[in-house]
Scaffold this motif. Sequence first.
Motif, short mmCIF file in Angstrom:
data_model
loop_
_atom_site.label_atom_id
_atom_site.label_comp_id
_atom_site.label_asym_id
_atom_site.label_seq_id
_atom_site.Cartn_x
_atom_site.Cartn_y
_atom_site.Cartn_z
N SER A 108 -2.89 18.02 4.17
CA SER A 108 -4.09 17.95 3.42
C SER A 108 -4.42 16.34 3.13
CB SER A 108 -3.90 18.43 2.07
OG SER A 108 -3.03 17.72 1.24
N LEU A 109 -3.50 15.47 3.18
CA LEU A 109 -3.83 14.12 3.46
C LEU A 109 -4.34 13.31 4.51
CD1 LEU A 109 -0.73 13.15 1.00
CD2 LEU A 109 -3.04 12.67 0.36
N GLY A 110 -4.56 14.16 5.54
CA GLY A 110 -5.15 14.08 6.85
C GLY A 110 -4.20 13.51 8.02
N MET A 111 -2.68 13.80 7.70
CA MET A 111 -1.77 13.49 8.61
C MET A 111 -1.75 14.65 9.79
SD MET A 111 1.58 12.38 6.41
CE MET A 111 1.88 10.72 6.12
N ARG A 112 -1.41 14.00 11.10
CA ARG A 112 -1.13 14.89 12.06
C ARG A 112 0.21 15.48 11.97
NH1 ARG A 112 -4.16 12.40 17.00
NH2 ARG A 112 -3.68 14.35 17.74
N GLU B 185 1.04 6.11 0.98
CA GLU B 185 1.49 6.73 2.17
C GLU B 185 0.24 6.90 3.13
OE1 GLU B 185 4.52 6.87 3.74
OE2 GLU B 185 4.03 8.06 5.51
N ALA B 186 -0.64 7.87 2.66
CA ALA B 186 -1.72 8.27 3.65
C ALA B 186 -2.49 7.22 3.81
CB ALA B 186 -2.20 9.55 3.02
N PRO B 187 -3.39 6.31 2.57
CA PRO B 187 -4.00 5.23 3.12
C PRO B 187 -3.46 4.39 4.20
CG PRO B 187 -3.90 5.65 0.82
CD PRO B 187 -2.89 6.56 1.19
N MET B 188 -2.05 4.22 4.11
CA MET B 188 -1.71 2.82 5.03
C MET B 188 -1.42 3.79 6.42
SD MET B 188 1.35 0.99 2.92
CE MET B 188 2.16 0.52 4.43
N ARG B 189 -0.97 4.82 6.47
CA ARG B 189 -0.60 5.81 7.68
C ARG B 189 -1.85 6.57 8.29
NH1 ARG B 189 4.32 3.42 9.03
NH2 ARG B 189 5.04 2.87 7.10
N VAL B 190 -2.72 6.75 7.67
CA VAL B 190 -3.69 7.67 8.24
C VAL B 190 -5.22 6.57 8.40
CG1 VAL B 190 -5.19 9.45 7.71
CG2 VAL B 190 -2.84 9.80 7.13
N GLN B 191 -5.24 6.00 7.24
CA GLN B 191 -6.52 5.11 7.50
C GLN B 191 -6.45 3.80 7.72
OE1 GLN B 191 -7.64 5.80 3.21
NE2 GLN B 191 -9.16 7.38 3.76
N GLY B 192 -4.92 3.55 8.00
CA GLY B 192 -4.67 2.05 8.46
C GLY B 192 -4.91 0.88 7.25
N THR B 193 -4.90 1.15 6.10
CA THR B 193 -5.02 0.22 5.09
C THR B 193 -3.81 -0.68 4.98
OG1 THR B 193 -6.30 2.12 3.89
CG2 THR B 193 -5.79 -0.05 2.63
N SER B 194 -4.10 -1.99 4.64
CA SER B 194 -3.04 -2.84 4.50
C SER B 194 -2.10 -2.38 3.33
CB SER B 194 -3.37 -4.17 4.46
OG SER B 194 -3.89 -4.34 3.18
N LYS B 195 -0.84 -2.91 3.52
CA LYS B 195 0.17 -2.26 2.18
C LYS B 195 -0.28 -2.99 0.93
CE LYS B 195 4.75 -1.84 0.78
NZ LYS B 195 6.12 -1.67 1.06
N ALA B 196 -0.84 -4.48 0.94
CA ALA B 196 -1.48 -4.91 -0.17
C ALA B 196 -2.61 -4.32 -0.78
CB ALA B 196 -1.74 -6.40 0.21
N HIS B 197 -3.53 -3.65 0.19
CA HIS B 197 -4.47 -3.09 -0.64
C HIS B 197 -4.37 -1.78 -1.04
CE1 HIS B 197 -7.52 -6.17 1.72
NE2 HIS B 197 -8.31 -5.68 0.46
N ALA B 198 -3.69 -1.03 -0.31
CA ALA B 198 -3.21 0.22 -0.68
C ALA B 198 -2.55 0.15 -1.97
CB ALA B 198 -2.37 0.94 0.39
N THR B 199 -1.55 -0.87 -1.94
CA THR B 199 -0.68 -0.84 -3.32
C THR B 199 -1.59 -1.09 -4.54
OG1 THR B 199 1.19 -1.61 -1.83
CG2 THR B 199 1.40 -1.99 -4.39
#
Lengths: 259, 254
Positions: free
Chosen positions: A138-142, B114-128
Amino acid sequence: MHVLVAVDWHVIWLRIFHPDHVFARALWATVFMSVVSQAAGVGLGLVAALMRMSRFAPLRWLSGAYVWVFRGTPLLVQIFFIYTTFNLPIVNLGVWKVPSEILTGIVALSVNEGAYMREIIRAGIDSIDRGQMEAAKSLGMRYGQAMRRIILPQAARVIVPPLGNEFNNMMKTTSLVYTVGAYELFADAEQKYSQTFISDYFIAVAFWYLVLTTAWTFIQVLIERRLARSERGDQLSYRELLLMAWNPMTTLGRGAWRR
Amino acid sequence: MSEVVMRATEVHKSFGRLEVLKGVSLEVKKGETICLIGPSGSGKTTFIRCINHLEKIDSGRIEVNGHLIGYRERSGKLVEDSERNIARHRTQIGMVFQRFNLFPHMTALENVIEAPMRVQGTSKAHATDYARALLSRVGLGDKLDTYPGKLSGGQQQRVAIARALAMGPALMLFDEPTSALDPEVTGEVLSVMEELAHAGITMIVVTHEMGFARKAADRVVMMDDGMIIEDGTPEHFFVAPEHERTKQFLSKIL
């Protein structure tokens, strides 16, 4: 008393405290085979476990057939089959040329271990609540990402205790590879025995297996402790963990792993 | 308040022989808060799970932000979409589960980034930074480094809300978010949700909390036996429901 008198303590003393060069190589061969085979076995088991859960039926069948064959036939037969069918090469690692018999052992032990590890890994993955995968999706992970980041790290906690038992077993099972001429711990003892007919070499080698398995027990405690840290706010002391690791009953039915 | 965020058209869904959704159609506009109510087994939960394709639908269509969810049109027919596209569309849809489903091996903060970083590719600093702001917004600014196992149910659910918001979704789905909670902590979750509703987040909330529906909902939608039988403002809904089944349901639950 007669039995005790018959033991040549001197021989045992020498083998334990003054191991020679040949022995050191045998010890190395045993450790090398165990570690490489177990690592490869975990890899194979993981692949087979993921295949088992695939949506594509032939992959599931392949995984099933693999486990069926390799758990259903004796390891000794597998070792001899691989030894006589494939003429495995000597692998030069630079520091050490891996003899072809050792490589045979590694291949047989890895493939055999993979079949057992598949079941352990699958049980570990199955033990994770379905909601975890749904939340990740649901968070968009594959799927692969969710497995790697969410499911497997949690499953690892369930997998590690039985994996430890498997590795303990592995270190002892490597002795079977002696039958195809690999020079490992047991072969070393056997050779010394056939030269001298002093059976105490077997007591000495038993001691060395105990050293290996005991060392592993301690390492396993450290690994489990690390994995346990995240989920449990409170940490168990080293003493508690050692006690748990020491007693097979508590190791198997460990309540602490599940909240 | 006119742009349509979610449009479901004639959605049908069966589990084996059991038909759970019998042609559900619903439109949700930007900024609206919809409370989906109805007896258990009426299909509410299944319906919102279909919206982010956790359940496949048998026929009909669901669009979020104009994207068809879970399916692709190929020469007039609907075929299941690729995993990549399904995942991409899901980033537009936040979901909060009844049983929280926080990742137990990660701290509250790690759950949110987790998801902003791994899925959207946001930098850790921004995501945090964003995660800190969200966790403060749900009242957990002091629990960043706490693992879910050390949080109460209400706190866990608020982390779960922050986790879903971190993706910046166009639509938030809540699947009975307070049903697994002790009555004392239900309020803290509902007040967070109320704040979100007032802040203009588009939400569909499956709930049995009629107080929340009355206060926060723009529309209350009643489902029964796989169909929507009533859809109106809370005033209309609680004061003068049209459908006999709604009256029955309300008299039991209120």
